[in-house]
Design a protein around this motif. Structure first.
Motif, PDB file in Angstrom:
ATOM      1  N   VAL B  72      -4.721   9.198   0.822  1.00  0.00           N
ATOM      2  CA  VAL B  72      -3.457   7.599   0.328  1.00  0.00           C
ATOM      3  C   VAL B  72      -2.972   8.064  -0.905  1.00  0.00           C
ATOM      4  CG1 VAL B  72      -3.636   5.408  -0.691  1.00  0.00           C
ATOM      5  CG2 VAL B  72      -5.255   6.105   1.090  1.00  0.00           C
ATOM      6  N   GLU B  73      -3.315   9.038  -1.785  1.00  0.00           N
ATOM      7  CA  GLU B  73      -2.594   9.319  -3.004  1.00  0.00           C
ATOM      8  C   GLU B  73      -1.445  10.294  -2.767  1.00  0.00           C
ATOM      9  OE1 GLU B  73      -4.281  11.432  -6.909  1.00  0.00           O
ATOM     10  OE2 GLU B  73      -5.470   9.857  -6.219  1.00  0.00           O
ATOM     11  N   ASN B  78       6.019   8.725  -1.152  1.00  0.00           N
ATOM     12  CA  ASN B  78       7.070   9.067  -0.170  1.00  0.00           C
ATOM     13  C   ASN B  78       7.462   8.291   1.170  1.00  0.00           C
ATOM     14  OD1 ASN B  78       5.500  10.288   2.393  1.00  0.00           O
ATOM     15  ND2 ASN B  78       4.220  11.089   0.435  1.00  0.00           N
ATOM     16  N   GLN B  79       8.109   8.605   2.070  1.00  0.00           N
ATOM     17  CA  GLN B  79       8.544   7.836   3.073  1.00  0.00           C
ATOM     18  C   GLN B  79       7.235   7.290   4.084  1.00  0.00           C
ATOM     19  OE1 GLN B  79      10.117  10.650   2.187  1.00  0.00           O
ATOM     20  NE2 GLN B  79      12.368  10.621   2.616  1.00  0.00           N
ATOM     21  N   HIS B  80       6.403   8.023   4.055  1.00  0.00           N
ATOM     22  CA  HIS B  80       5.479   7.785   4.998  1.00  0.00           C
ATOM     23  C   HIS B  80       4.195   6.905   4.477  1.00  0.00           C
ATOM     24  CE1 HIS B  80       6.208  11.096   8.355  1.00  0.00           C
ATOM     25  NE2 HIS B  80       6.999   9.955   8.356  1.00  0.00           N
ATOM     26  N   LYS B  81       4.510   6.378   3.395  1.00  0.00           N
ATOM     27  CA  LYS B  81       3.441   5.773   2.724  1.00  0.00           C
ATOM     28  C   LYS B  81       3.235   4.356   3.370  1.00  0.00           C
ATOM     29  CE  LYS B  81       6.067   3.064  -0.854  1.00  0.00           C
ATOM     30  NZ  LYS B  81       7.598   3.758  -0.846  1.00  0.00           N
ATOM     31  N   GLY B  82       4.027   3.936   3.998  1.00  0.00           N
ATOM     32  CA  GLY B  82       3.710   2.557   4.711  1.00  0.00           C
ATOM     33  C   GLY B  82       3.191   2.849   6.136  1.00  0.00           C
ATOM     34  N   VAL B  83       3.289   3.820   6.787  1.00  0.00           N
ATOM     35  CA  VAL B  83       2.814   4.287   7.884  1.00  0.00           C
ATOM     36  C   VAL B  83       1.141   4.366   7.899  1.00  0.00           C
ATOM     37  CG1 VAL B  83       2.737   5.711   9.809  1.00  0.00           C
ATOM     38  CG2 VAL B  83       4.740   5.537   8.562  1.00  0.00           C
ATOM     39  N   ARG B  84       0.398   3.410   8.739  1.00  0.00           N
ATOM     40  CA  ARG B  84      -0.726   3.312   8.692  1.00  0.00           C
ATOM     41  C   ARG B  84      -1.407   4.597   9.279  1.00  0.00           C
ATOM     42  NH1 ARG B  84       1.071  -1.109  10.291  1.00  0.00           N
ATOM     43  NH2 ARG B  84       1.094  -2.851   8.728  1.00  0.00           N
TER      44      ARG B  84
END
Lengths: 254, 151
Positions: B72-73, B78-84
């Motif tokens: 998670v950290e 970056n851009q992929h933070k919202g992708v579960r």
């Protein structure tokens, strides 16, 4: 003789009333108390979904996730949710080209470059979980119904497989399960949302184009979404009170 | 008065038939209609439980975050933070709750499912023609999956 007839009528009347009340009482004895899911109050929710067309990238994650989560037959190609690609020729706005290869399960091949300039976008579709659903109205046995929390469900143990609901759905969201010969459709992942999880399609949507929403929850972002976006439902003229709200829906989408 | 009895006889027969019919109907209804039908609506209450019974295949983001805070950290900035997690890694309830092994997703086919160039994709979304962009090289040669931005 008069006396006998009166006695007979009185006895017959009593018998009739007693039988009727006994049958009614027996029904309640058999019924027991309705089952409750622990920690889940049906009347406290009113489920819906918001879909942002401007965010959908047509990756097909939702289609694959739905099949994995809900044991939807891979072939023949039946779907609880699927993605359609619309391509609109600027010279012929009235007649969009719509395709959905394998429902979007394997993604979408890029189109011919000569079609550059066409308006093109993806539309994910699923059961609209109508508040006034035609499929529920036509079911002859009460095997499909809208639950108190606004989810249209199928009772697979009670379904006859008569297919009336499949014909009645204006959105083509139902199919007959070839294994059980009963009606099958999106359950809005009822087994997940009643446990505090989101649906499989929303869980795996990489751009959060699809979002599960609880309209009875005042803190749900859906209220902000509905205020700040020009949302539409599919086929509003059918008066089905659909609860899948699309943002950025082109007028040609049916 | 036998004559009067005969006057009413046909009515009594009909009443008798009606009573028998009603009784048969009520008994048939009691036997055939499931016990829990019609308690909360025109359906079996048990159907709600039947629909709830399926075990989830996707564990949900909360389960992933519980054990993997380091990932998670790594994704936080970056851009992929919202992708579960399960969007790329697939259904992992068996891994999360039963300790099943995880198969690493194949970057050669996975990345282009979202990032392959397609005119129908919204223009704001980063997309490349993989053959032109990398000459067929696997994306993860240059891009880290959890932090894809280079430089």
């Amino acid at each position: 003789m008069d006396q006998n007839r009166r006695d007979f009528l009185i006895a017959g009347g009593r018998l009739l009333v007693l039988t009727a009340s006994a049958a009614a009482a027996w029904e309640y004895v058999l019924a027991g108390t309705p089952e409750q899911a622990p920690g889940y109050q049906t009347s406290a929710h009113w489920w819906a979904m918001s879909i942002d067309i401007e965010k959908c990238i047509g990756c097909g994650n939702c289609v694959r996730a739905c099949k994995a989560e809900n044991d939807v037959p891979l072939e023949p190609y039946y779907f609880r949710t699927w993605v359609e690609r619309y391509r609109i020729d600027p010279a012929d706005l009235e007649h969009p080209h719509v395709d959905s290869p394998n429902g979007g399960y394997d993604g979408f091949p890029a189109v011919d470059p000569k079609e550059a300039g066409w308006k093109s976008f993806f539309v994910p579709k699923l059961c609209n979980h109508c508040a006034e659903s035609p499929c529920v109205q036509v079911c002859p046995v009460g095997a499909t119904f809208r639950s108190e929390d606004g989810v249209v469900l199928v009772d697979k143990d009670y379904c006859l497989g008569c297919r009336y609901c499949i014909q009645a759905c204006p959105y083509g969201c139902r199919f007959l399960d070839p294994r059980t010969h009963t009606a099958e459709k999106c359950s809005l992942c009822y087994h997940r949302i009643t446990k505090g999880l989101t649906t499989a399609c929303c869980e795996t949507c990489p751009t959060s184009a699809r979002t599960l929403a609880d309209l009875k929850d005042p803190k749900d972002p859906i209220h902000e979404f509905l205020r700040t976006h020009k949302v539409q439902v599919l086929k509003p003229q059918m008066a089905t009170h659909s609860k899948v709200y699309y943002n950025g829906l082109d007028v040609t989408v049916r | 008065m036998p004559s009067r009895w005969r006057d009413y006889e046909h009515l009594l027969r009909m009443a008798g038939l009606f009573a028998v019919g009603t009784t048969v109907f009520l008994i048939a209804q009691a036997v055939l209609v499931p016990a829990d039908f019609g308690q909360v609506g025109h359906y079996r209450t048990g159907a709600l439980d039947a629909n709830r019974a399926r075990p989830p295949a996707f564990a949900g983001q909360a389960a992933c975050v519980d054990c993997h805070p380091d990932v998670v950290e790594a994704r936080a900035a970056n851009q992929h933070k919202g992708v579960r997690c399960e969007a790329c890694h697939g259904p992992l309830a068996k891994h999360a709750f039963e300790g099943a092994k995880v198969v690493r997703p194949d970057a050669a086919t996975l990345c282009v499912k979202c990032h392959g160039a397609n005119p129908a994709r919204p223009a704001w979304f980063p997309q490349v023609n993989a053959a032109e962009h990398s000459g067929g090289e696997v994306c993860t040669t240059c891009h880290a999956a959890h932090a894809p931005r280079i430089g």
